[in-house]
Enzyme design. Structure first.
Site, PDB file in Angstrom:
ATOM      1  N   CYS A   1      -0.418  -2.821  -6.821  1.00 22.53           N
ATOM      2  CA  CYS A   1       0.885  -2.191  -6.587  1.00 22.53           C
ATOM      3  C   CYS A   1       1.529  -1.722  -7.895  1.00 22.53           C
ATOM      4  O   CYS A   1       1.649  -2.502  -8.845  1.00 22.53           O
ATOM      5  CB  CYS A   1       1.812  -3.178  -5.874  1.00 22.53           C
ATOM      6  SG  CYS A   1       3.467  -2.502  -5.554  1.00 22.53           S
TER       7      CYS A   1
ATOM      8  N   CYS B   1      -6.681 -10.608   7.592  1.00 27.77           N
ATOM      9  CA  CYS B   1      -6.126 -10.866   6.254  1.00 27.77           C
ATOM     10  C   CYS B   1      -6.834 -12.049   5.587  1.00 27.77           C
ATOM     11  O   CYS B   1      -6.919 -13.146   6.156  1.00 27.77           O
ATOM     12  CB  CYS B   1      -4.633 -11.138   6.369  1.00 27.77           C
ATOM     13  SG  CYS B   1      -3.840 -11.545   4.800  1.00 27.77           S
TER      14      CYS B   1
ATOM     15  N   CYS C   1       2.796   6.327  -1.373  1.00 23.90           N
ATOM     16  CA  CYS C   1       1.723   5.499  -1.937  1.00 23.90           C
ATOM     17  C   CYS C   1       1.045   4.654  -0.848  1.00 23.90           C
ATOM     18  O   CYS C   1       1.706   4.038  -0.021  1.00 23.90           O
ATOM     19  CB  CYS C   1       2.281   4.566  -3.015  1.00 23.90           C
ATOM     20  SG  CYS C   1       1.036   3.492  -3.773  1.00 23.90           S
TER      21      CYS C   1
ATOM     22  N   CYS D   1      -3.578  -6.740  -2.600  1.00 27.17           N
ATOM     23  CA  CYS D   1      -2.581  -5.719  -2.274  1.00 27.17           C
ATOM     24  C   CYS D   1      -1.374  -5.768  -3.204  1.00 27.17           C
ATOM     25  O   CYS D   1      -0.563  -4.837  -3.220  1.00 27.17           O
ATOM     26  CB  CYS D   1      -2.136  -5.852  -0.812  1.00 27.17           C
ATOM     27  SG  CYS D   1      -1.210  -7.353  -0.433  1.00 27.17           S
TER      28      CYS D   1
ATOM     29  N   ASP E   1      10.359 -20.342   3.363  1.00 29.16           N
ATOM     30  CA  ASP E   1       9.092 -19.853   3.889  1.00 29.16           C
ATOM     31  C   ASP E   1       8.719 -20.388   5.274  1.00 29.16           C
ATOM     32  O   ASP E   1       8.446 -19.612   6.187  1.00 29.16           O
ATOM     33  CB  ASP E   1       7.974 -20.170   2.885  1.00 29.16           C
ATOM     34  CG  ASP E   1       6.634 -19.590   3.302  1.00 29.16           C
ATOM     35  OD1 ASP E   1       6.636 -18.483   3.853  1.00 29.16           O
ATOM     36  OD2 ASP E   1       5.610 -20.243   3.097  1.00 29.16           O
TER      37      ASP E   1
ATOM     38  N   CYS F   1       7.433   2.315  -1.537  1.00 28.18           N
ATOM     39  CA  CYS F   1       6.110   2.920  -1.356  1.00 28.18           C
ATOM     40  C   CYS F   1       6.123   4.441  -1.297  1.00 28.18           C
ATOM     41  O   CYS F   1       5.259   5.094  -1.881  1.00 28.18           O
ATOM     42  CB  CYS F   1       5.460   2.378  -0.087  1.00 28.18           C
ATOM     43  SG  CYS F   1       5.302   0.579  -0.083  1.00 28.18           S
TER      44      CYS F   1
END
Length: 358
Positions: free
Chosen positions: A249, A215, A192, A245, A134, A189
């Site tokens: 999904c 965000c 969508c 988000c 990360d 996606c």
């Protein structure tokens, strides 16, 4: 240089699964200029907010061989972290992102990747490698896609067709020749746009990129200082991070749960009540969140976020504790958000009284 036989490659894949990783795949080191150019344009648009280190890291991201000499491949892994479903949303409870409810994932995943790296070096003793989780200067989403781990969602996250998007990514960059597992053509996606419409602050752009300035995850974790009042008013009860988000999904509808003990939630529903979070002093904060990613944001940001949540709750019971915080704090950031929160609660109190009188 040692070349891995097929049985050795399968041994490493099995070792990765044994360590708890959800997937194991390999991408070539080459990075197309168009990808770096798109990222450069994102930075030039100042969509990275105050995360200036992303600019600093760009030369290393564009050329991973500066990280590992003669690097040839990137071993990509994912790790499912969702251990539970969030409780029904309650404005009187602070929301903590699902990934942050257990032990700091940087430590957990890096420890497991280091064990996988050790396994590699027992087979190929002359190879060079580096482990990243990360925070390293690596285009992790690009390599995850190239290796076949998943496709890029409209919210910019990597979405796996087997695990959804509640996954951590990790990489081992190495000069070891390895078989490339192959990129995926998977588009999670298609037409969508649920995540775009549900984002409380409109942070999701129309090109599968994110405007960090808007965000909630960025605002509650990375951003230091006073958050504009109009933006804070749209943050709801988010104290650390945001999962909006991802929870909407379709790829996360199938409930897949991690079995990693370190990611199990450490906090009770009673603890997350705003009335309890507002009473935490700095020493309590540091002790409570020791070993957690939440501790990394510092007490001032934690208190700021909790005050914002209280102001958004419409619950006037928080007024006395907010008044006490405003009197005692030496932080201008905390003081300003406390003033706004009290104004919002008093305005709502007046509105309710007015409606009752009618």
């Amino acid at each position: 240089m040692t070349h891995l036989r097929n049985n050795n490659f399968e041994h490493l894949r099995n070792k990765a699964f044994e360590l708890g990783f959800s997937s194991f795949a390999v991408a070539g080191i080459q990075l197309p200029d168009r990808y770096a150019a798109k990222y450069r344009a994102w930075l030039d648009g100042h969509y990275n907010g105050t995360m200036d280190y992303l600019n600093t890291h760009l030369p290393l991201k564009k050329n991973p061989r500066l990280l590992v000499e003669n690097a040839m491949n990137v071993i990509c892994v994912s790790f499912l972290y969702r251990c539970e479903d969030p409780l029904p949303n309650d404005p009187d409870h602070g929301y903590f992102s699902l990934y942050a409810r257990g032990r700091d994932y940087h430590k957990v995943i890096k420890q497991k990747l280091n064990r996988l790296a050790e396994e590699i070096q027992t087979i190929a003793t002359d190879c060079s490698l580096r482990v990243f989780v990360d925070s390293g200067p690596v285009f992790e989403k690009y390599y995850a896609h190239e290796a076949g781990l998943g496709g890029t969602g409209r919210n910019s996250l990597v979405i796996s067709n087997t695990c959804g998007s509640f996954i951590f990514l990790g990489e081992i960059i190495t000069n070891l020749p390895l078989p490339i597992t192959g990129k995926t053509d998977f588009d999670p996606c298609k037409s969508c746009e649920r995540c775009i419409s549900i984002c409380p602050t409109g942070a999701i752009m129309d090109n599968r990129q994110l405007n960090a300035n808007l965000c909630i995850a960025y605002l509650t974790i990375e951003y230091k200082g006073i958050i504009p009042h109009a933006l804070a008013a749209r943050m709801g009860n988010h104290v650390y991070g945001c999962d909006e988000c991802q929870l909407c999904c379709p790829w996360n509808r199938k409930k897949r749960y991690s079995q990693e003990p370190d990611f199990k939630c450490r906090y009770t529903a009673d603890f997350t009540k705003l009335e309890n979070l507002l009473k935490l002093g700095e020493s309590d904060f540091l002790r409570t969140f020791e070993g957690s990613p939440i501790r990394r944001i510092g007490y001032e940001s934690f208190l700021r976020n909790t005050i914002i949540a209280a102001g958004n709750s419409a619950n006037t019971q928080y007024l006395p504790v907010l008044e006490d915080i405003a009197t005692r704090t030496q932080s201008e950031t905390v003081r300003q958000h406390t003033v706004w929160a009290m104004e919002d609660l008093n305005r709502n109190k007046t509105k309710v009284c007015s409606q009752t009188d009618k």
